[in-house]
Write an enzyme that holds these catalytic residues in place. Structure first.
Site, PDB file in Angstrom:
ATOM      1  CD  GLU A  45      -2.670   1.313   2.419  1.00  0.00           C
ATOM      2  OE1 GLU A  45      -3.697   1.982   2.307  1.00  0.00           O
ATOM      3  OE2 GLU A  45      -2.175   0.974   3.723  1.00  0.00           O
ATOM      4  CD  GLU A  70       1.978   8.075   5.221  1.00  0.00           C
ATOM      5  OE1 GLU A  70       2.291   9.178   4.642  1.00  0.00           O
ATOM      6  OE2 GLU A  70       1.025   7.538   4.737  1.00  0.00           O
ATOM      7  CG  ASP A 119      -1.918  15.828  -2.410  1.00  0.00           C
ATOM      8  OD1 ASP A 119      -2.579  16.175  -2.879  1.00  0.00           O
ATOM      9  OD2 ASP A 119      -1.002  16.335  -1.497  1.00  0.00           O
ATOM     10  CG  ASP A 155     -12.132  12.075  -1.287  1.00  0.00           C
ATOM     11  OD1 ASP A 155     -10.972  11.704  -1.386  1.00  0.00           O
ATOM     12  OD2 ASP A 155     -12.645  13.448  -0.950  1.00  0.00           O
ATOM     13  CB  THR A 192      -8.699   4.273   4.666  1.00  0.00           C
ATOM     14  OG1 THR A 192      -9.603   5.454   4.214  1.00  0.00           O
ATOM     15  CG2 THR A 192      -8.273   3.386   3.474  1.00  0.00           C
ATOM     16  CD  GLU A 193      -7.330   4.554   9.726  1.00  0.00           C
ATOM     17  OE1 GLU A 193      -6.852   3.806  10.463  1.00  0.00           O
ATOM     18  OE2 GLU A 193      -6.839   4.651   8.468  1.00  0.00           O
ATOM     19  CD  GLU A 195     -13.528   3.308   1.708  1.00  0.00           C
ATOM     20  OE1 GLU A 195     -14.208   2.617   1.108  1.00  0.00           O
ATOM     21  OE2 GLU A 195     -12.032   3.081   2.171  1.00  0.00           O
TER      22      GLU A 195
END
Length: 214
Positions: A45, A70, A119, A155, A192-193, A195
C-alpha cells in the site's frame, strides 16, 4: 503551511525494529521473501496513513505478506502501533517515498498495489505528482508480476477521471469500476479512516482495479 512534527515521533517509530524500515531498504530489493521468511505473495500500500486498511487486511490474510509505505512519520507511527498491538507477523512498514520504489523492489516482485485516497494534486502543473500518473504507472508495471493488479480508491472525482484515462492510455485492463462504492454490490471492501469519515458524510467513493497486461 509547514507540517508540524510530533515531538519524539522519529525516535519512537524507529524503536519498532520488528516492523519499521527506513535505512538501507535498497538492500532488500529482490530479497523480500527472505525478510518475510516465506514465499507468500506481496501486497503493497502506497500512502498507508494511520494503517486501518492495511492492518485489517494483514489480519484477514495471514498467507499474504504486506508492505505499507508512508512518508509522514506521525501517521506511520499510528499504523505501526496498530500492527504491534495485534502482534502481526506478515507486515512491514517502509518509511519512504513512492518515487523510490524501483530502488526497493525487483521486477515482478509484487502481486498487488493499493493506492487509497492519495493527494489529488489538483493543479495541472502538479499532475506528474499524482500516484496514478503515467510516470508512476510505468514503475508499477515493472515491479508487479504478470497479471499483477492496482486497486485504487479516492473521493476526488476529477482525480478518478484522470486516473481512468491514464490507466487506459497505458494499456492496463480496467475492471470493477465503481462510481459510488458505498452503494455498490462490492462486498469485500476494507475501509480506511478517511473512507469511514467520508461515507458518514454521504460522500461518494470512487474505486477501480487495473490489471497488468502480459
Amino acid at each position: 503551511m509547514r507540517r508540524r512534527r510530533k515531538k519524539g515521533a522519529d525516535e519512537k517509530l524507529l524503536s519498532y525494529t520488528k516492523y519499521v524500515l527506513r535505512d538501507d531498504i535498497d538492500k532488500l530489493k529482490g530479497k523480500w521473501n527472505l525478510k518475510f521468511r516465506n514465499d507468500n505473495p506481496i501486497h503493497v500500500e502506497f500512502g498507508t496513513g494511520k494503517g486501518k486498511f492495511i492492518t485489517t487486511l494483514a489480519k484477514q490474510n495471514p498467507d499474504i505478506n504486506y508492505i505499507a509505505m508512508e512518508l509522514k512519520e506521525e501517521v506511520l507511527l499510528k499504523a505501526v502501533e496498530k500492527a504491534d498491538a495485534s502482534n502481526l507477523n506478515n507486515i512491514l512498514f517502509l518509511w519512504g517515498d513512492v518515487s523510490n520504489i524501483l530502488d526497493y523492489f525487483e521486477a515482478k516482485e509484487l502481486s498487488r498495489i493499493y493506492i487509497n485516497f492519495c493527494d489529488p494534486w489538483p493543479k495541472n502543473r502538479w499532475s506528474k505528482r499524482r500516484l496514478t500518473h503515467s510516470g508512476f504507472l510505468e514503475m508499477y508495471n515493472r515491479v508487479l508480476e504478470d497479471d499483477g493488479e492496482i486497486h485504487f480508491k479516492t473521493d476526488n472525482e476529477k482525480l478518478f477521471e484522470f486516473s481512468l484515462n491514464e490507466i487506459a492510455a497505458n494499456n492496463w485492463l480496467l475492471k470493477n469500476i465503481s462510481l459510488d462504492l458505498g452503494n455498490s454490490e462490492y462486498e469485500n471492501n476494507v475501509t480506511t479512516e478517511y473512507e469511514d469519515k467520508f461515507m458518514s458524510q454521504g460522500m461518494r467513493i470512487f474505486r477501480c482495479e487495473a490489471k497488468k497486461r502480459n
